[in-house]
Every structure is written in structure tokens, then in C-alpha cells.
Scaffold this motif. Sequence first.
Motif, short mmCIF file in Angstrom:
data_model
loop_
_atom_site.label_atom_id
_atom_site.label_comp_id
_atom_site.label_asym_id
_atom_site.label_seq_id
_atom_site.Cartn_x
_atom_site.Cartn_y
_atom_site.Cartn_z
N VAL A 60 27.59 37.75 32.91
CA VAL A 60 27.92 36.35 33.17
C VAL A 60 28.16 36.16 34.67
CG1 VAL A 60 29.44 34.44 32.59
CG2 VAL A 60 28.96 36.20 30.88
N VAL A 61 28.88 37.10 35.27
CA VAL A 61 29.12 37.05 36.72
C VAL A 61 27.80 37.10 37.49
CG1 VAL A 61 30.14 38.30 38.66
CG2 VAL A 61 31.44 38.04 36.53
N ALA A 62 26.91 37.99 37.06
CA ALA A 62 25.61 38.12 37.74
C ALA A 62 24.81 36.83 37.62
CB ALA A 62 24.83 39.29 37.17
N ALA A 63 24.84 36.20 36.45
CA ALA A 63 24.12 34.94 36.26
C ALA A 63 24.69 33.86 37.16
CB ALA A 63 24.18 34.52 34.79
N ALA A 64 26.01 33.81 37.27
CA ALA A 64 26.64 32.81 38.14
C ALA A 64 26.27 33.05 39.59
CB ALA A 64 28.16 32.86 37.95
N ALA A 65 26.25 34.31 40.01
CA ALA A 65 25.88 34.64 41.39
C ALA A 65 24.43 34.28 41.68
CB ALA A 65 26.13 36.13 41.65
N ALA A 66 23.59 34.33 40.64
CA ALA A 66 22.17 34.01 40.81
C ALA A 66 21.90 32.51 40.76
CB ALA A 66 21.34 34.73 39.74
N GLY A 67 22.94 31.71 40.56
CA GLY A 67 22.77 30.26 40.59
C GLY A 67 22.82 29.56 39.26
N PRO A 92 58.34 34.79 41.12
CA PRO A 92 58.09 35.92 42.02
C PRO A 92 57.65 35.47 43.40
CG PRO A 92 56.20 35.57 40.63
CD PRO A 92 57.24 34.58 40.18
N GLU A 93 57.82 36.36 44.35
CA GLU A 93 57.35 36.07 45.71
C GLU A 93 55.83 36.09 45.77
OE1 GLU A 93 59.59 37.50 49.36
OE2 GLU A 93 57.90 38.90 49.32
N THR A 94 55.21 37.00 45.01
CA THR A 94 53.75 37.17 45.04
C THR A 94 53.23 37.27 43.61
OG1 THR A 94 53.92 38.40 47.12
CG2 THR A 94 51.85 38.60 45.89
N VAL A 95 52.09 36.65 43.36
CA VAL A 95 51.39 36.77 42.08
C VAL A 95 50.02 37.37 42.35
CG1 VAL A 95 50.50 35.57 40.05
CG2 VAL A 95 52.55 34.73 41.18
N VAL A 96 49.69 38.44 41.64
CA VAL A 96 48.38 39.06 41.75
C VAL A 96 47.67 38.91 40.41
CG1 VAL A 96 47.08 41.17 42.23
CG2 VAL A 96 49.22 40.72 43.44
N VAL A 97 46.43 38.43 40.46
CA VAL A 97 45.68 38.20 39.23
C VAL A 97 44.41 39.06 39.23
CG1 VAL A 97 44.51 36.50 37.78
CG2 VAL A 97 46.56 35.84 39.08
N THR A 98 44.22 39.79 38.17
CA THR A 98 42.98 40.54 37.97
C THR A 98 42.15 39.79 36.93
OG1 THR A 98 44.01 42.67 38.49
CG2 THR A 98 41.97 42.73 37.22
N GLU A 99 41.10 39.12 37.40
CA GLU A 99 40.23 38.30 36.54
C GLU A 99 38.87 38.22 37.22
OE1 GLU A 99 38.11 34.98 34.97
OE2 GLU A 99 38.95 34.99 36.99
N VAL A 100 37.79 38.44 36.46
CA VAL A 100 36.48 38.67 37.09
C VAL A 100 36.01 37.50 37.95
CG1 VAL A 100 35.66 40.38 35.44
CG2 VAL A 100 35.30 37.94 34.96
N GLY A 101 36.25 36.27 37.52
CA GLY A 101 35.78 35.14 38.31
C GLY A 101 36.53 35.00 39.62
N ALA A 102 37.86 35.07 39.55
CA ALA A 102 38.68 34.91 40.75
C ALA A 102 38.46 36.04 41.74
CB ALA A 102 40.15 34.84 40.36
N MET A 103 38.04 37.20 41.24
CA MET A 103 37.77 38.33 42.14
C MET A 103 36.53 38.11 42.99
SD MET A 103 38.62 41.91 40.21
CE MET A 103 37.79 41.60 38.65
N ARG A 104 35.60 37.26 42.51
CA ARG A 104 34.28 37.21 43.14
C ARG A 104 33.84 35.84 43.65
NH1 ARG A 104 34.58 41.35 39.74
NH2 ARG A 104 33.53 43.27 40.35
N PHE A 105 34.45 34.77 43.19
CA PHE A 105 33.98 33.44 43.57
C PHE A 105 35.14 32.59 44.09
CE2 PHE A 105 31.11 34.70 40.02
CZ PHE A 105 29.95 34.86 40.77
#
Length: 399
Positions: A298-305, A333-346
Motif C-alpha cells: 500500500v505504501v509503495a502504491a501511494a509513493a507511485a501516485g 508527556p513531553e514527547t510523543v513518538v509514533v511508529t506507523e507506516v504512513g507517518a514514517m514516510r509521507f
Amino acid sequence: MPRTAASTLVSPVPRAADSDRRRTSASVVLRSVLEHGPVARSTVARLTGLSPAAVTEHCARLAALGLLREEAAPRRSNGVGRPHVPVDLDTGRFVVGGVHVAVPYTTVALLDLRGRVVARRELKHERPDAGRVLARAADGLAALLARAPGRRPLGVGVAAGGWVDRDSGTVVEHELLGWREVPVREVLEDRTGLPVHVDGHARALVGGERLFGRARGSRSVLHLFVGNMVDAAFATNDEVHHGPRSQAGAIAHLPVPGGTEPCGCGRTGCLQAELSERTLCRRARAAGVTDSDNPMHVVAAAAAGDAVARRLLVERARATGRAAGLLLDVLNPETVVVTEVGAMRFDDCLSALREAAGKRRAASVLPTSFPDSVLAVAGGSVMLDVLFRDPLSVSPEAI
């Protein structure tokens, strides 16, 4: 003045307290070098508040254990004064093994003392039988070590989703794998002959972010992990909250207002059911984006347009942001870190996530520091956290 009976009973600090103090000071020194190295011992003394003599002693001990090394060439501060010989982590001698057990596959990896991935493999699950999965993980680590001559393993860290009891090294419950009371530490120690430490992957990544990532120096950190499993972890003042039998962070069944996805628990609209990668892939298949159950397609498809794929990822990121916002309100919290495929790349996914979490705190919401190696780092960080908390526990047999 004659000595009284009371004065003769006064004794020095007990040896156990001396030992604890040495271990704590050694940890402070090693973490200072991690953050600032290569660094002069005098600078370490200034940063840590320890005496120069104590820092010199700890550096010598840590060097003897193979954790520190001296730089080859002396340096002068600003080109003047007596030259000093900086110390740095010795990243060429030791590695730690990292194992992350996901739903479709297990990641095995080797990491150096700075949390950098030296080697890794993904082992697709032929079936989710715990004995088989752990046996293949042990064999996979052995194969990586065989291709890393000169590197000595200090131990193995294991991270997994679900309910993981750190103290007993047990996966108490992993709904999607069907695991119940799996003695992961015992099994892997028997197969590898190495010390093994086990924790939940959200807590593991809090440790990784605080040691090697963007959350270093933050006084409190919330980590939200959104994969096939959805869970969270919270740390304050360098301590991760585990709760009784390490059950803290179980947010999979928090209700999502307006949620429509059926959950295995019998209810509708649970957080994990709404946000899981299985749900993302099912929606992508229904929309004709892909015929795969791999979210990276799904990430690859989004990156391809592909506009539909991009919309699905943005919607998921926005829903993740709403969940993060709820946790922000509760924990602040002072800081929030999110591991999620979309937010990591777009960027648009990250923007949607931050906006949904709350504009006032948007700048404190960060994507994972390890977008290309997050699962490998999760596993390795379990062992590295133990090492940096108690570096004097390194076995002399490993040197």
C-alpha cells in the motif's frame, strides 16, 4: 575523648550499596560517552558531576570490558592546553542480537553499541507455532553471527506485541499469534547459550528512542506502536512504566467512537481492529489498490501516485492521531513518538496525525527515529537498555 560503645558500632557504607553506586556511576559514564563521544574524560566529569578520578576509574573499567576505547590521536581543546585522549564506544568488538516477533514474520538482527543495525534477516512464519518460530529465530541469529567474524555477542533482546512479562521473559498473551504463556527467555537461552531479555515492542522502542533517537534527553516519552498489534508505552525520568506483570500499555481494546470494524473480542470499533495493518490491507484490497496483505505494498502504491492508497494512509494516520491525542490528554508527556507506516514516510500523513492529535502539541509528536529498521531496533534495544543500565554486568567470558 574515649570511644563509646555507640561509636564503635558505626560502620562504613555496606558493600552492596558501594556496588550499586559503582554500577550507577558506570552507567552514567557510559551513557555520557554514548551521547557525546568521542569525548574527553574531563568533559564527562563535568557533564556527570563525578570527580575526574572517578571518571578515569570507570573509563578504565569499561575499557577493560571492551565497551570503551581511546581515540588514536590526542586532541587539544581549542588548540591550546595539554592534549587529551578522547574516549568513545568501541563499536567494533561486540554486538547484541535483536529478535522482533511480528504476526507474519520474525526479524532477527545484530546491532552495535550505538544501536545501528549491522545485519538482519526476515523469517516468514510458516506457521505461528511458538517453538518453531523461536527455533528459527535462534538459527537465524547463529547464521548472522557466523557471517560477522570478530564480533562477539553480549546477549539477545526480544520484542513482541501483546502482553509481555519482562520479569519472567514470557509472552503471556499474543492474540493474533495464538500464543499463551510462552517462556521465550528460557527457550532462547537454551538454544543460544546467551543471556536473553524480553519486553513488549512499544516499551522496547521507548528505550531505543531515549538511547539512540529523537527522544534522548526528554523527561517523559509516550510511544504509540501501530502495526498489526496496537499498543503504547510511557516513560518518565528514564523509567518505563510496566505495571503489574508488565501489562501497562494495553490499549488494543480501547473503544473508537464511530468505529465499525468487528474485533475478535466480540465488540465493534476497538482501537486495534480499526487501525491494524490487517484492516489497512483489507480496505486496500477492497478498493483495488493491491491484492496483497503486506502494508508496504500500500505504501509503495501511494509513493507511485495511487491517490486511493494515499487517501487510505492519510485516513489511518488521522485516526492514529486521534488515539495519540487521547493519550496526550491523560499522560501529558513531553514527547510523543509514533511508529506507523504512513507517518514514517509521507509528510501529509504526519501532518494529518499531528493535526488530529491537537495543534497545540503538534510539534511534540514525532515519527519513529528508525523508519528503515524499526523492528530490528526494537529487539536489539531490549538488550542494549539492559547493557547501558548496568554495563558492569557484561560477562568476562564475552571478551
